[in-house]
Design a protein around this motif. Sequence first.
Motif, PDB file in Angstrom:
ATOM      1  N   SER A 194      -6.061  -4.048   0.769  1.00 47.34           N
ATOM      2  CA  SER A 194      -7.490  -3.786   0.007  1.00 47.34           C
ATOM      3  C   SER A 194      -7.529  -5.066  -0.493  1.00 47.34           C
ATOM      4  CB  SER A 194      -7.318  -2.520  -0.736  1.00 47.34           C
ATOM      5  OG  SER A 194      -7.092  -1.499  -0.101  1.00 47.34           O
ATOM      6  N   GLY A 201     -12.003   6.095   3.012  1.00 50.48           N
ATOM      7  CA  GLY A 201     -13.187   6.505   2.503  1.00 50.48           C
ATOM      8  C   GLY A 201     -14.434   5.704   2.864  1.00 50.48           C
ATOM      9  N   HIS A 258      -1.487  -4.150  -1.835  1.00 53.64           N
ATOM     10  CA  HIS A 258      -2.096  -3.396  -0.672  1.00 53.64           C
ATOM     11  C   HIS A 258      -2.850  -4.543   0.014  1.00 53.64           C
ATOM     12  CE1 HIS A 258      -5.328  -1.862  -3.692  1.00 53.64           C
ATOM     13  NE2 HIS A 258      -5.029  -3.101  -4.034  1.00 53.64           N
ATOM     14  N   ALA A 289     -13.953   2.178   4.461  1.00 47.91           N
ATOM     15  CA  ALA A 289     -12.558   1.367   4.418  1.00 47.91           C
ATOM     16  C   ALA A 289     -11.402   2.331   4.669  1.00 47.91           C
ATOM     17  CB  ALA A 289     -12.514   0.537   3.342  1.00 47.91           C
ATOM     18  N   PHE A 290     -10.518   1.746   5.442  1.00 51.13           N
ATOM     19  CA  PHE A 290      -9.120   2.596   5.396  1.00 51.13           C
ATOM     20  C   PHE A 290      -7.930   1.674   5.178  1.00 51.13           C
ATOM     21  CE2 PHE A 290      -9.475   1.026   9.685  1.00 51.13           C
ATOM     22  CZ  PHE A 290      -8.203   0.720  10.192  1.00 51.13           C
ATOM     23  N   TRP A 306      -2.536   6.058  -6.441  1.00 49.53           N
ATOM     24  CA  TRP A 306      -3.713   5.913  -6.839  1.00 49.53           C
ATOM     25  C   TRP A 306      -4.409   7.128  -7.337  1.00 49.53           C
ATOM     26  CZ3 TRP A 306      -4.256   1.192  -7.007  1.00 49.53           C
ATOM     27  CH2 TRP A 306      -3.927   0.393  -5.953  1.00 49.53           C
ATOM     28  N   GLN A 353       0.885  -3.390   5.916  1.00 48.00           N
ATOM     29  CA  GLN A 353      -0.500  -2.311   5.753  1.00 48.00           C
ATOM     30  C   GLN A 353      -1.185  -2.961   6.924  1.00 48.00           C
ATOM     31  OE1 GLN A 353      -1.589  -1.995   1.875  1.00 48.00           O
ATOM     32  NE2 GLN A 353      -1.002   0.094   2.038  1.00 48.00           N
ATOM     33  N   ARG A 374       1.995   5.626  -0.160  1.00 51.91           N
ATOM     34  CA  ARG A 374       1.210   5.768  -1.422  1.00 51.91           C
ATOM     35  C   ARG A 374       1.535   6.874  -2.239  1.00 51.91           C
ATOM     36  NH1 ARG A 374      -3.200   7.134   0.685  1.00 51.91           N
ATOM     37  NH2 ARG A 374      -1.907   8.136   2.054  1.00 51.91           N
ATOM     38  N   PHE A 406      -9.063   7.326  -4.317  1.00 56.91           N
ATOM     39  CA  PHE A 406      -8.668   5.782  -4.457  1.00 56.91           C
ATOM     40  C   PHE A 406      -9.792   5.263  -5.188  1.00 56.91           C
ATOM     41  CE2 PHE A 406      -7.448   7.222  -0.461  1.00 56.91           C
ATOM     42  CZ  PHE A 406      -6.138   7.002  -0.486  1.00 56.91           C
ATOM     43  N   GLY A 414      -5.128   6.598   4.158  1.00 57.09           N
ATOM     44  CA  GLY A 414      -5.890   7.086   3.135  1.00 57.09           C
ATOM     45  C   GLY A 414      -7.402   6.158   3.737  1.00 57.09           C
ATOM     46  N   ASP A 420       1.528  -1.736   0.071  1.00 56.38           N
ATOM     47  CA  ASP A 420      -0.041  -0.025  -0.048  1.00 56.38           C
ATOM     48  C   ASP A 420       0.900   0.958   0.055  1.00 56.38           C
ATOM     49  OD1 ASP A 420       0.703   0.143   1.434  1.00 56.38           O
ATOM     50  OD2 ASP A 420      -0.522   0.991   0.570  1.00 56.38           O
ATOM     51  N   PHE A 445     -11.432   2.681  -5.143  1.00 55.17           N
ATOM     52  CA  PHE A 445     -12.381   2.038  -4.410  1.00 55.17           C
ATOM     53  C   PHE A 445     -13.138   2.536  -3.389  1.00 55.17           C
ATOM     54  CE2 PHE A 445      -8.341   1.563  -2.135  1.00 55.17           C
ATOM     55  CZ  PHE A 445      -7.263   1.486  -3.001  1.00 55.17           C
ATOM     56  N   THR A 446     -12.741   3.795  -3.069  1.00 55.21           N
ATOM     57  CA  THR A 446     -13.817   4.663  -2.170  1.00 55.21           C
ATOM     58  C   THR A 446     -14.365   5.897  -2.833  1.00 55.21           C
ATOM     59  OG1 THR A 446     -11.661   5.693  -1.348  1.00 55.21           O
ATOM     60  CG2 THR A 446     -12.676   3.761  -0.157  1.00 55.21           C
ATOM     61  N   GLU A 469      -5.488  -2.725   7.231  1.00 58.16           N
ATOM     62  CA  GLU A 469      -6.717  -2.468   6.386  1.00 58.16           C
ATOM     63  C   GLU A 469      -7.890  -2.523   7.500  1.00 58.16           C
ATOM     64  OE1 GLU A 469      -6.306  -2.018   3.140  1.00 58.16           O
ATOM     65  OE2 GLU A 469      -8.578  -1.876   2.482  1.00 58.16           O
TER      66      GLU A 469
HETATM   67  N1  PHE Z   1      -5.094   0.685  -0.715  1.00 61.78           N
HETATM   68  C1  PHE Z   1      -4.828   2.036  -0.440  1.00 61.78           C
HETATM   69  C2  PHE Z   1      -3.131   2.190  -0.474  1.00 61.78           C
HETATM   70  O1  PHE Z   1      -2.631   1.103  -0.509  1.00 61.78           O
HETATM   71  C3  PHE Z   1      -5.352   2.660   1.135  1.00 61.78           C
HETATM   72  C4  PHE Z   1      -6.859   2.657   1.291  1.00 61.78           C
HETATM   73  C5  PHE Z   1      -7.554   1.403   1.785  1.00 61.78           C
HETATM   74  C6  PHE Z   1      -7.447   3.638   0.794  1.00 61.78           C
HETATM   75  C7  PHE Z   1      -8.678   1.464   1.896  1.00 61.78           C
HETATM   76  C8  PHE Z   1      -8.858   3.912   1.005  1.00 61.78           C
HETATM   77  C9  PHE Z   1      -9.343   2.782   1.418  1.00 61.78           C
HETATM   78  O2  PHE Z   1      -2.782   3.112  -0.929  1.00 61.78           O
END
Ligand code: PHE
Length: 437
Positions: free
Chosen positions: A182, A293, A180, A312-313, A54, A218, A50, A269, A291, A46, A271-272, A220
């Motif tokens: 995610s 959202g 990541h 999610a973060f 993204w 990371q 970052r 991102f 990060g 991740d 995904f958010t 999550e």
């Molecule tokens: N996966 C993202 C990254 O590696 C971080 C992230 C996770 C952002 C979940 C938003 C929601 O940079």
Amino acid sequence: MGPPLRLSTSRALHLPAPRSQASSSSSSSWAKVLSTTQSALRGGADASRRESRWVASSPLRTFGRRRDFAGIARSVATTTTISRSDIITADPKNNVTDNIFQKLGVNLHHRKDHPLGIIKGAIFQYFEESAPGKFKLFEDLYPVVTTKQNFDELLIPADHISRSDNDTYYVNSETVLRCHTSAHQAELLREKHDNFLVIGDVYRRDTIDATHYPVFHQMEGVKIFDPSEWEAAGMSEVEFVERDLKQTLEGLAKRLFGDVECRWVDAYFPFTDPSIELEIFFNGEWLEVLGCGVMQQKILDENYGEGKKAWAFGLGIERLAMILFDIPDIRLFWSGDERFLKQFKAGDLRTKFKSFSKFPPCNKDVSFWISDDFTENNLCETIRGIAGDIVEEVKLIDEFTNPKKGKTSHCYRIVYRSMERSLTDEEINSVQDDVRR
Ligand code: PHE
């Protein structure tokens, strides 16, 4: 740093892997979970580093403002085996090196007295205290995933920079080392987990400096909400979820860093939506720490079920640890040196790392004509392959284009420095000779 012990065959991870399970917060929180997601190799994918990986508009990864960060091999207590031939293959897309293969299964985050284990413990404890028994922690999900898991299920566009083999380690065209955590969101949603944390090692090709290492960790987090919750609060769904997200993460930042000022900045991102980043004011500067959202509705609807909302973060553990403990170089996390390891204690967030000594750096320059397919990530990977962790930084110091020949030459300065000892001239000269070749 001392080279990590190699992943010997006896320490190899074994396929096939069991289904994923979590160490539920209600059971023993630190019980090691023997799990993985379905193995990609069986056909089953991740700060913060970052640096805008993204950010669709920014193809430049190398000199970005936002980059974080961020061994003693131990036995892998799972039934999964990863053998070298599973990971380093003849596939034309394969770009995994031995250096990287050796990191698989090391699992630094499992060590309770290691800075990464300490941060993991503090984060999990925070969630456990704020919602006892609610969040499940997955800490052994298999790091080899499909491109579907790593990208498609997160709605990452087909032409997104993160998919390039300059940025990501490919085992073959459908299998990667997760870049990541995610990558596990969709499958955990399909398994109907509604509050979960995932910690694990993630892999990204990159350039070399004190805050970047091709493997980092990371955490999550995902939380799902029911309509009854935002209705009871009399708020719109996005407003409600975003408020909870901000409160939760500001609380986490204060748990880790004390009573720091927090601010939110817009981010992107795939995904958010909306996507935001948390920054804290620490030691006189604003630092980006994570990060996050509101989860893209399509991801939630397709994998969990309709009618819900989620946040999610994702955060880089090395980055947090470097800020919190004053750790100056990301290579130290992989050090087996007692003078580093002995300074940290499980549960103690107040440690400030004391350099045992700053060994002198040694600078060496190399110049060469670059070809069309030259990338800095490839150069750095080659240098790391030869010199290992005695390379502290590789920086472009001069560039020249010969207009007649239409050729460009680059001059890079390679900074060699060990975290643990003084390097000898002979050692560096011999490494540098290999690099020149
Ligand atoms: N996966 C993202 C990254 O590696 C971080 C992230 C996770 C952002 C979940 C938003 C929601 O940079």
